[in-house]
Scaffold this motif. Structure first.
Motif, PDB file in Angstrom:
ATOM      1  N   UNK A 183      -1.842  32.364 -26.124  1.00  0.00           N
ATOM      2  CA  UNK A 183      -1.604  33.047 -24.903  1.00  0.00           C
ATOM      3  C   UNK A 183      -2.770  33.519 -24.465  1.00  0.00           C
ATOM      4  N   UNK A 184      -2.745  33.928 -23.027  1.00  0.00           N
ATOM      5  CA  UNK A 184      -4.077  34.501 -22.468  1.00  0.00           C
ATOM      6  C   UNK A 184      -3.590  35.366 -21.386  1.00  0.00           C
ATOM      7  N   UNK A 185      -4.565  35.844 -20.582  1.00  0.00           N
ATOM      8  CA  UNK A 185      -4.352  36.561 -19.366  1.00  0.00           C
ATOM      9  C   UNK A 185      -5.317  35.949 -18.294  1.00  0.00           C
ATOM     10  N   UNK A 186      -4.648  35.928 -17.197  1.00  0.00           N
ATOM     11  CA  UNK A 186      -5.728  35.530 -15.925  1.00  0.00           C
ATOM     12  C   UNK A 186      -6.434  36.891 -15.492  1.00  0.00           C
ATOM     13  N   UNK A 187      -7.822  36.520 -15.107  1.00  0.00           N
ATOM     14  CA  UNK A 187      -8.342  37.684 -14.463  1.00  0.00           C
ATOM     15  C   UNK A 187      -8.028  37.415 -12.975  1.00  0.00           C
ATOM     16  N   UNK A 188      -8.647  38.237 -12.096  1.00  0.00           N
ATOM     17  CA  UNK A 188      -8.367  38.353 -10.895  1.00  0.00           C
ATOM     18  C   UNK A 188      -9.874  38.324 -10.036  1.00  0.00           C
ATOM     19  N   UNK A 211      -9.088  28.298 -20.992  1.00  0.00           N
ATOM     20  CA  UNK A 211      -9.510  27.293 -21.852  1.00  0.00           C
ATOM     21  C   UNK A 211      -8.956  27.015 -23.252  1.00  0.00           C
ATOM     22  N   UNK A 212      -8.087  27.695 -23.699  1.00  0.00           N
ATOM     23  CA  UNK A 212      -7.238  27.681 -24.957  1.00  0.00           C
ATOM     24  C   UNK A 212      -5.931  26.949 -24.551  1.00  0.00           C
ATOM     25  N   UNK A 213      -5.622  26.863 -23.511  1.00  0.00           N
ATOM     26  CA  UNK A 213      -4.243  26.035 -23.126  1.00  0.00           C
ATOM     27  C   UNK A 213      -4.258  24.619 -23.407  1.00  0.00           C
ATOM     28  N   UNK A 214      -3.388  23.950 -24.123  1.00  0.00           N
ATOM     29  CA  UNK A 214      -3.575  22.625 -24.090  1.00  0.00           C
ATOM     30  C   UNK A 214      -2.106  21.777 -23.934  1.00  0.00           C
ATOM     31  N   UNK A 215      -2.245  20.706 -23.691  1.00  0.00           N
ATOM     32  CA  UNK A 215      -0.990  19.817 -23.737  1.00  0.00           C
ATOM     33  C   UNK A 215      -0.990  18.859 -25.278  1.00  0.00           C
ATOM     34  N   UNK A 216       0.140  18.656 -25.582  1.00  0.00           N
ATOM     35  CA  UNK A 216       0.255  17.722 -26.653  1.00  0.00           C
ATOM     36  C   UNK A 216       0.332  16.283 -26.085  1.00  0.00           C
ATOM     37  N   UNK A 217       0.048  15.172 -27.128  1.00  0.00           N
ATOM     38  CA  UNK A 217       0.032  13.930 -26.843  1.00  0.00           C
ATOM     39  C   UNK A 217       1.271  13.382 -26.162  1.00  0.00           C
ATOM     40  N   UNK A 218       2.500  13.893 -26.400  1.00  0.00           N
ATOM     41  CA  UNK A 218       3.883  13.557 -25.854  1.00  0.00           C
ATOM     42  C   UNK A 218       3.858  13.918 -24.244  1.00  0.00           C
ATOM     43  N   UNK A 219       3.282  15.112 -24.320  1.00  0.00           N
ATOM     44  CA  UNK A 219       3.423  15.539 -22.658  1.00  0.00           C
ATOM     45  C   UNK A 219       2.445  14.935 -21.716  1.00  0.00           C
ATOM     46  N   UNK A 236      -0.362  42.405 -13.768  1.00  0.00           N
ATOM     47  CA  UNK A 236      -1.116  41.162 -14.662  1.00  0.00           C
ATOM     48  C   UNK A 236      -0.390  39.973 -14.711  1.00  0.00           C
ATOM     49  N   UNK A 237      -0.890  38.778 -14.697  1.00  0.00           N
ATOM     50  CA  UNK A 237      -0.497  37.639 -14.944  1.00  0.00           C
ATOM     51  C   UNK A 237      -0.902  36.759 -16.269  1.00  0.00           C
ATOM     52  N   UNK A 238      -0.068  36.603 -16.995  1.00  0.00           N
ATOM     53  CA  UNK A 238      -0.386  35.939 -18.365  1.00  0.00           C
ATOM     54  C   UNK A 238       0.078  34.714 -18.679  1.00  0.00           C
ATOM     55  N   UNK A 239      -0.234  33.846 -19.414  1.00  0.00           N
ATOM     56  CA  UNK A 239       0.053  32.606 -19.683  1.00  0.00           C
ATOM     57  C   UNK A 239       0.579  32.587 -21.453  1.00  0.00           C
ATOM     58  N   UNK A 240       1.493  31.504 -21.626  1.00  0.00           N
ATOM     59  CA  UNK A 240       1.823  31.554 -23.115  1.00  0.00           C
ATOM     60  C   UNK A 240       1.961  30.232 -23.309  1.00  0.00           C
ATOM     61  N   UNK A 241       2.014  29.685 -24.723  1.00  0.00           N
ATOM     62  CA  UNK A 241       2.519  28.418 -25.027  1.00  0.00           C
ATOM     63  C   UNK A 241       3.715  28.819 -26.179  1.00  0.00           C
ATOM     64  N   UNK A 242       4.619  28.239 -25.915  1.00  0.00           N
ATOM     65  CA  UNK A 242       5.802  28.766 -26.726  1.00  0.00           C
ATOM     66  C   UNK A 242       6.541  27.411 -27.479  1.00  0.00           C
TER      67      UNK A 242
END
Length: 398
Positions: free
Chosen positions: A98-103, A111-119, A232-238
């Motif tokens: 997870x992480x948060x977007x700056x403005x 930078x720590x967000x990834x997609x796996x090989x299947x995606x 605030x705007x954040x992202x997460x991988x679940x």
């Protein structure tokens, strides 16, 4: 129609993750719980006893699961909101990153967000109207035009382009608001997140009644007429279902002395979810009792493509049941967190605690002096025996 496990829809919803009640009496507030949330007289009595009450709300769409949870507490609204956020973190073990977007947002935010090989393999096969990820037509087109799929480094190219498109998307949303929200073109039926969010917001009748200014405030973003709003705007991988999900969430908090409201709007999800809206609120009312009365409400509205089509009603019933269990768990955990916090932050140590501390200290001192006494006694015995031995040797020598 994509195949997906629907028994855990609320797991992803949690990853996504509160009013001086001006002109409102506690009786009027409870009336809203009856007329808009559907609480019965028995459930209101249970609420007054301190029990957690969760209701399934009538969905406005066959793809929708809607629920409301309530609990009566006594702590300040801001503290309750903070402890609920802590409970969601404790409860949601499926978030892998997870992480948060700056403005303004930047690539370092993701930078720590990834997609796996299947995606990445799925993206390679994407065409408008038939894609395994939720993407807009423009995003699908860019993947087809800008990636050199014949190169050895195409996976890195895909990952960098995906991150860049999410950053661009958030930047546009921060500048233009709801009009910049994505339109999914992964299926024959286009889904507009702007329209979905508007529909969910219109259907949030509980909070629309309690806080009528909330709708206009959310519609006007990024402009704001509410001075205390915090965005605030954040992202997460679940981890969810058959594939990991990337979720972007816009969270807005309104904190005042006697009310605390938090709104979480899903503005993107890479799989399964068309849209979701979570609104929580802590409402404090004057009370003749020594402790104040604070009601904490949790409402969630989720639309998922998996709930459409064949067996949709069965899938929705299963999802509603699991979501109700999760909400109950969250609210109960919030109560526990408040108890621990109140003990540590709001109350001085009780006499019994101090007595135990003093008693423990005195006990340790007694043990220490006892050990010292044993050592002294041992030395005395050794000295006496040594003197006797010396005297015996002298007598034998004589």
């Amino acid at each position: 129609m994509k195949v997906v496990e629907t028994t855990g829809v609320f797991t992803i919803l949690v990853a996504i993750c509160v009013v001086t009640c001006q002109g409102q009496s506690v009786d009027e507030f409870r009336s809203v719980l009856q007329t808009k949330a559907g609480l019965s007289g028995e459930e209101l009595v249970a609420l007054d006893r301190g029990e957690t009450v969760v209701k399934v709300l009538a969905p406005a769409n066959k793809r929708e699961v809607a629920l409301c949870g309530a609990v009566r507490l006594h702590e300040p609204p801001e503290l309750i909101a903070r402890m609920f956020q802590q409970a969601t973190t404790q409860n949601n073990k499926s978030v892998v990153a997870k992480g948060r977007f700056s403005n303004p947002p930047s690539l370092t935010d993701v930078e720590h967000l990834t997609l796996d090989g299947r995606e990445i393999a799925d993206i390679r096969e994407c065409v408008i109207g038939d894609c395994a990820l939720k993407l807009s037509a423009a995003m699908i087109d860019r993947f087809r035009r800008e990636i050199d799929w014949s190169s050895d480094g195409y996976r890195t190219q895909v990952m960098n382009l995906f991150r860049g498109m999410l950053v661009d998307y958030v930047r546009e949303y921060l500048l233009r608001g709801n009009i910049a929200l994505i339109k999914y073109d992964d299926q024959d039926r286009q889904v507009s997140v702007e329209q979905e969010q508007e529909s969910l917001l219109e259907g949030a009748v509980i909070f629309n009644t309690l806080v009528p200014e909330l709708k206009d405030e959310l519609r006007s973003f990024p402009a704001s007429t509410y001075g205390t709003a915090q965005h605030s705007i954040s992202w997460g991988q679940v981890k969810f279902g058959l594939k990991p999900v990337v979720i972007l969430t816009h969270t807005t908090k309104y904190i005042e002395t006697d009310r605390a409201i938090t709104v979480s709007r899903q503005i993107y999800a890479s799989h399964y979810l068309d849209s979701s809206l979570v609104i929580t609120g802590a409402f404090r009312f004057p009370s003749p009792a020594k402790e104040q009365t604070t009601y904490f409400l949790y409402t969630s509205y989720t639309r998922a493509d998996a709930l459409d089509g064949a067996f949709g009603k069965l899938k929705r019933n299963i999802s509603q049941s699991q979501a109700a269990d999760k909400i109950t768990e969250l609210l109960n955990q919030t109560r526990l967190n408040l108890g621990v916090t109140a003990e540590n932050e709001l109350k001085p140590p009780s006499e019994s605690v101090r007595e135990r501390i003093v008693g423990s200290f005195l006990s340790r001192r007694r043990v220490l002096w006892g050990l010292v006494g044993l050592v002294v006694l041992a030395l005395f015995i050794w000295l006496v025996r040594s003197l006797r031995a010396v005297r015996s040797r002298r007598l034998i020598g004589d």
